[in-house]
Design a protein around this motif. Structure first.
Motif, PDB file in Angstrom:
ATOM      1  N   LEU A   5     -31.553  -0.801  60.945  1.00 48.52           N
ATOM      2  CA  LEU A   5     -30.937  -1.935  61.630  1.00 48.52           C
ATOM      3  C   LEU A   5     -31.417  -2.034  63.068  1.00 48.52           C
ATOM      4  O   LEU A   5     -31.193  -1.131  63.874  1.00 48.52           O
ATOM      5  N   SER A   6     -32.075  -3.137  63.380  1.00 47.51           N
ATOM      6  CA  SER A   6     -32.448  -3.445  64.758  1.00 47.51           C
ATOM      7  C   SER A   6     -31.501  -4.540  65.243  1.00 47.51           C
ATOM      8  O   SER A   6     -31.525  -5.670  64.738  1.00 47.51           O
ATOM      9  N   ALA A   7     -30.638  -4.200  66.195  1.00 49.92           N
ATOM     10  CA  ALA A   7     -29.584  -5.100  66.655  1.00 49.92           C
ATOM     11  C   ALA A   7     -30.038  -5.875  67.881  1.00 49.92           C
ATOM     12  O   ALA A   7     -30.524  -5.291  68.854  1.00 49.92           O
ATOM     13  N   ALA A  33     -22.210   2.623  68.091  1.00 51.11           N
ATOM     14  CA  ALA A  33     -22.419   2.558  66.642  1.00 51.11           C
ATOM     15  C   ALA A  33     -23.670   3.307  66.204  1.00 51.11           C
ATOM     16  O   ALA A  33     -23.839   3.582  65.018  1.00 51.11           O
ATOM     17  N   ARG A  34     -24.557   3.611  67.158  1.00 51.90           N
ATOM     18  CA  ARG A  34     -25.834   4.281  66.889  1.00 51.90           C
ATOM     19  C   ARG A  34     -26.700   3.459  65.936  1.00 51.90           C
ATOM     20  O   ARG A  34     -27.127   3.914  64.872  1.00 51.90           O
ATOM     21  N   VAL A  35     -26.963   2.227  66.352  1.00 51.17           N
ATOM     22  CA  VAL A  35     -27.913   1.406  65.605  1.00 51.17           C
ATOM     23  C   VAL A  35     -29.283   2.072  65.650  1.00 51.17           C
ATOM     24  O   VAL A  35     -29.547   2.936  66.488  1.00 51.17           O
ATOM     25  N   ASP A  36     -30.177   1.664  64.771  1.00 52.78           N
ATOM     26  CA  ASP A  36     -31.488   2.312  64.695  1.00 52.78           C
ATOM     27  C   ASP A  36     -32.411   1.893  65.829  1.00 52.78           C
ATOM     28  O   ASP A  36     -33.265   2.669  66.260  1.00 52.78           O
ATOM     29  N   GLY A 212     -26.088  -7.398  66.751  1.00 57.80           N
ATOM     30  CA  GLY A 212     -25.982  -7.281  68.198  1.00 57.80           C
ATOM     31  C   GLY A 212     -24.570  -7.435  68.713  1.00 57.80           C
ATOM     32  O   GLY A 212     -24.304  -7.185  69.895  1.00 57.80           O
ATOM     33  N   LEU A 213     -23.655  -7.824  67.829  1.00 60.34           N
ATOM     34  CA  LEU A 213     -22.266  -8.014  68.212  1.00 60.34           C
ATOM     35  C   LEU A 213     -21.327  -7.149  67.375  1.00 60.34           C
ATOM     36  O   LEU A 213     -20.385  -6.551  67.892  1.00 60.34           O
ATOM     37  N   TYR A 214     -21.583  -7.087  66.064  1.00 61.48           N
ATOM     38  CA  TYR A 214     -20.786  -6.282  65.132  1.00 61.48           C
ATOM     39  C   TYR A 214     -21.712  -5.300  64.415  1.00 61.48           C
ATOM     40  O   TYR A 214     -22.062  -5.487  63.243  1.00 61.48           O
ATOM     41  N   PRO A 215     -22.107  -4.241  65.081  1.00 61.54           N
ATOM     42  CA  PRO A 215     -23.092  -3.328  64.492  1.00 61.54           C
ATOM     43  C   PRO A 215     -22.580  -2.525  63.302  1.00 61.54           C
ATOM     44  O   PRO A 215     -23.351  -2.210  62.403  1.00 61.54           O
ATOM     45  N   ASP A 216     -21.298  -2.216  63.265  1.00 51.84           N
ATOM     46  CA  ASP A 216     -20.800  -1.321  62.213  1.00 51.84           C
ATOM     47  C   ASP A 216     -20.951  -1.917  60.822  1.00 51.84           C
ATOM     48  O   ASP A 216     -21.459  -1.265  59.902  1.00 51.84           O
ATOM     49  N   ILE A 217     -20.506  -3.155  60.641  1.00 54.42           N
ATOM     50  CA  ILE A 217     -20.609  -3.768  59.316  1.00 54.42           C
ATOM     51  C   ILE A 217     -22.071  -3.988  58.944  1.00 54.42           C
ATOM     52  O   ILE A 217     -22.456  -3.843  57.778  1.00 54.42           O
ATOM     53  N   CYS A 218     -22.897  -4.300  59.920  1.00 52.92           N
ATOM     54  CA  CYS A 218     -24.322  -4.501  59.632  1.00 52.92           C
ATOM     55  C   CYS A 218     -25.003  -3.186  59.277  1.00 52.92           C
ATOM     56  O   CYS A 218     -25.905  -3.151  58.423  1.00 52.92           O
ATOM     57  N   LEU A 219     -24.573  -2.101  59.905  1.00 51.77           N
ATOM     58  CA  LEU A 219     -25.094  -0.787  59.527  1.00 51.77           C
ATOM     59  C   LEU A 219     -24.696  -0.429  58.103  1.00 51.77           C
ATOM     60  O   LEU A 219     -25.497   0.150  57.356  1.00 51.77           O
ATOM     61  N   LYS A 220     -23.479  -0.760  57.711  1.00 48.30           N
ATOM     62  CA  LYS A 220     -23.042  -0.464  56.348  1.00 48.30           C
ATOM     63  C   LYS A 220     -23.911  -1.188  55.323  1.00 48.30           C
ATOM     64  O   LYS A 220     -24.326  -0.603  54.316  1.00 48.30           O
ATOM     65  N   ILE A 221     -24.194  -2.460  55.588  1.00 51.77           N
ATOM     66  CA  ILE A 221     -25.046  -3.221  54.681  1.00 51.77           C
ATOM     67  C   ILE A 221     -26.438  -2.599  54.618  1.00 51.77           C
ATOM     68  O   ILE A 221     -27.013  -2.415  53.537  1.00 51.77           O
ATOM     69  N   THR A 222     -26.980  -2.266  55.782  1.00 55.79           N
ATOM     70  CA  THR A 222     -28.323  -1.686  55.852  1.00 55.79           C
ATOM     71  C   THR A 222     -28.393  -0.356  55.125  1.00 55.79           C
ATOM     72  O   THR A 222     -29.306  -0.117  54.316  1.00 55.79           O
ATOM     73  N   ARG A 223     -27.443   0.522  55.395  1.00 51.48           N
ATOM     74  CA  ARG A 223     -27.444   1.847  54.776  1.00 51.48           C
ATOM     75  C   ARG A 223     -27.286   1.741  53.256  1.00 51.48           C
ATOM     76  O   ARG A 223     -27.950   2.458  52.498  1.00 51.48           O
ATOM     77  N   SER A 224     -26.422   0.840  52.817  1.00 52.06           N
ATOM     78  CA  SER A 224     -26.217   0.673  51.378  1.00 52.06           C
ATOM     79  C   SER A 224     -27.506   0.227  50.698  1.00 52.06           C
ATOM     80  O   SER A 224     -27.919   0.786  49.672  1.00 52.06           O
ATOM     81  N   ALA A 225     -28.154  -0.784  51.269  1.00 53.54           N
ATOM     82  CA  ALA A 225     -29.368  -1.322  50.657  1.00 53.54           C
ATOM     83  C   ALA A 225     -30.489  -0.294  50.653  1.00 53.54           C
ATOM     84  O   ALA A 225     -31.160  -0.095  49.635  1.00 53.54           O
ATOM     85  N   LEU A 226     -30.706   0.379  51.774  1.00 52.76           N
ATOM     86  CA  LEU A 226     -31.821   1.320  51.861  1.00 52.76           C
ATOM     87  C   LEU A 226     -31.577   2.573  51.028  1.00 52.76           C
ATOM     88  O   LEU A 226     -32.522   3.282  50.688  1.00 52.76           O
ATOM     89  N   VAL A 231     -25.930  -3.451  44.799  1.00 56.04           N
ATOM     90  CA  VAL A 231     -24.728  -4.242  44.508  1.00 56.04           C
ATOM     91  C   VAL A 231     -23.727  -4.123  45.656  1.00 56.04           C
ATOM     92  O   VAL A 231     -23.103  -5.105  46.078  1.00 56.04           O
ATOM     93  N   GLU A 232     -23.598  -2.916  46.174  1.00 54.07           N
ATOM     94  CA  GLU A 232     -22.692  -2.677  47.296  1.00 54.07           C
ATOM     95  C   GLU A 232     -23.134  -3.475  48.516  1.00 54.07           C
ATOM     96  O   GLU A 232     -22.307  -4.096  49.210  1.00 54.07           O
ATOM     97  N   ALA A 233     -24.437  -3.473  48.804  1.00 55.85           N
ATOM     98  CA  ALA A 233     -24.957  -4.210  49.953  1.00 55.85           C
ATOM     99  C   ALA A 233     -24.712  -5.706  49.801  1.00 55.85           C
ATOM    100  O   ALA A 233     -24.299  -6.389  50.750  1.00 55.85           O
ATOM    101  N   GLU A 234     -24.959  -6.217  48.614  1.00 57.32           N
ATOM    102  CA  GLU A 234     -24.735  -7.644  48.367  1.00 57.32           C
ATOM    103  C   GLU A 234     -23.262  -8.010  48.512  1.00 57.32           C
ATOM    104  O   GLU A 234     -22.920  -9.068  49.039  1.00 57.32           O
TER     105      GLU A 234
END
Length: 297
Positions: A5-7, A33-36, A212-226, A231-234
């Protein structure tokens, strides 16, 4: 630094200048959040509305408050001369990478765009991400041009527009592009509504406005997909569908600026004129969405 995730945070500003305290506040959400990686001075960062001195100040603040997270700096500008100056500023300030879009007033040719990247990469000591954003630049890369640019020294990622919504077509699109570029150059998806399917289809990075505003939920999507939990990411992305619809209706920059203002993270207004924020009707709609989604960070 071109995976995960690049925020991309806002550059909060008004006609008096950059709101440095608000910008630092947004950066701290990302470091907590420790974005990538952190991407500043992209489209969400309103780079085109800032002069060289302002862009340098934003760069310095981002690097100072990144807490060890890699920082990518947008260096796009109308003239190659100015891009080179911005690249020099970013590198001297300690940027870990740079982001470059083929910005122009006159319609560019493929030869002109290649020449831009060829010239700029010769001056770099840090890696470069190609910013493919036809909705703002009005230039469309061919896959052949992407392949040619990807072979230049220091090119390490391509930030592509949103992929097709269905996974089969998205995989075909990513594979089509991958056939032209080597695996040491990552493919990153933008267009937040397409992030989950893009990552599931083989993209290695998500270059994210909402991140860039809500990193936590975006990290969850990223981690799930990668991690292969497609299905979880979607499902996690589908939960945010009301926001994605607001992005489509009003533009992602205006929506995230309104959210930041409504949450007290920035002042109001936080966008440079002539850009205007959401009207009251849209803000009420957005407020209802935020309440229903129960977003925190």
């Amino acid at each position: 630094m071109f995976t995960g995730l690049s925020a991309f945070p806002l550059t909060p500003m008004n006609e008096s200048g950059i709101d440095e305290k608000a910008f630092i506040r947004l950066l701290k959400r990302l470091t907590s959040a420790r974005v990538d990686s952190i991407g500043v001075l992209g489209s969400t960062g309103s780079y085109v509305y800032l002069n060289r001195e302002e862009r340098l100040r934003v760069t310095q603040l981002a690097i100072e408050y990144a807490e060890g997270i890699p920082v990518m700096i947008g260096i796009s500008s109308l003239r190659t001369r100015d891009v080179l100056q911005l690249a020099e500023d970013a590198q001297k300030a300690g940027a870990n990478g740079v982001l470059l879009a083929p910005v122009s007033y006159q319609q560019l040719t493929e030869d002109e765009v290649f020449s831009l990247y060829e010239t700029v990469t010769k001056s770099l000591t840090v890696p470069l991400c190609v910013y493919d954003n036809p909705s703002t630049t009005h230039f469309r890369f061919s896959d052949e041009l992407h392949g040619k640019i990807a072979r230049l020294r220091h090119v390490r990622s391509i930030k592509i527009p949103g992929v097709p919504k269905d996974l089969v077509s998205a995989k075909e699109r990513v594979e089509q592009l991958r056939a032209h570029i080597s695996y040491d150059v990552t493919i990153g998806v933008s267009g937040d509504a397409y992030a989950a399917v893009g990552l599931n289809a083989g993209c290695e990075a998500w270059y994210s406005v909402l991140g860039g505003l809500y990193p936590d939920i975006c990290l969850k999507i990223t981690r799930s997909a990668l991690a292969g939990r497609s299905v979880e990411a979607e499902s996690q992305s589908a939960h945010l569908d009301p926001l994605w619809k607001m992005f489509q209706k009003y533009g992602s920059l205006r929506v995230v600026a309104a959210v930041a203002e409504m949450q007290g993270l920035t002042g109001n207004p936080s966008l440079p004129l002539p850009l205007q924020g959401l009207n009251e009707i849209a803000r009420r709609e957005l407020a209802d969405i935020l309440t229903s989604l129960e977003l925190d960070r």
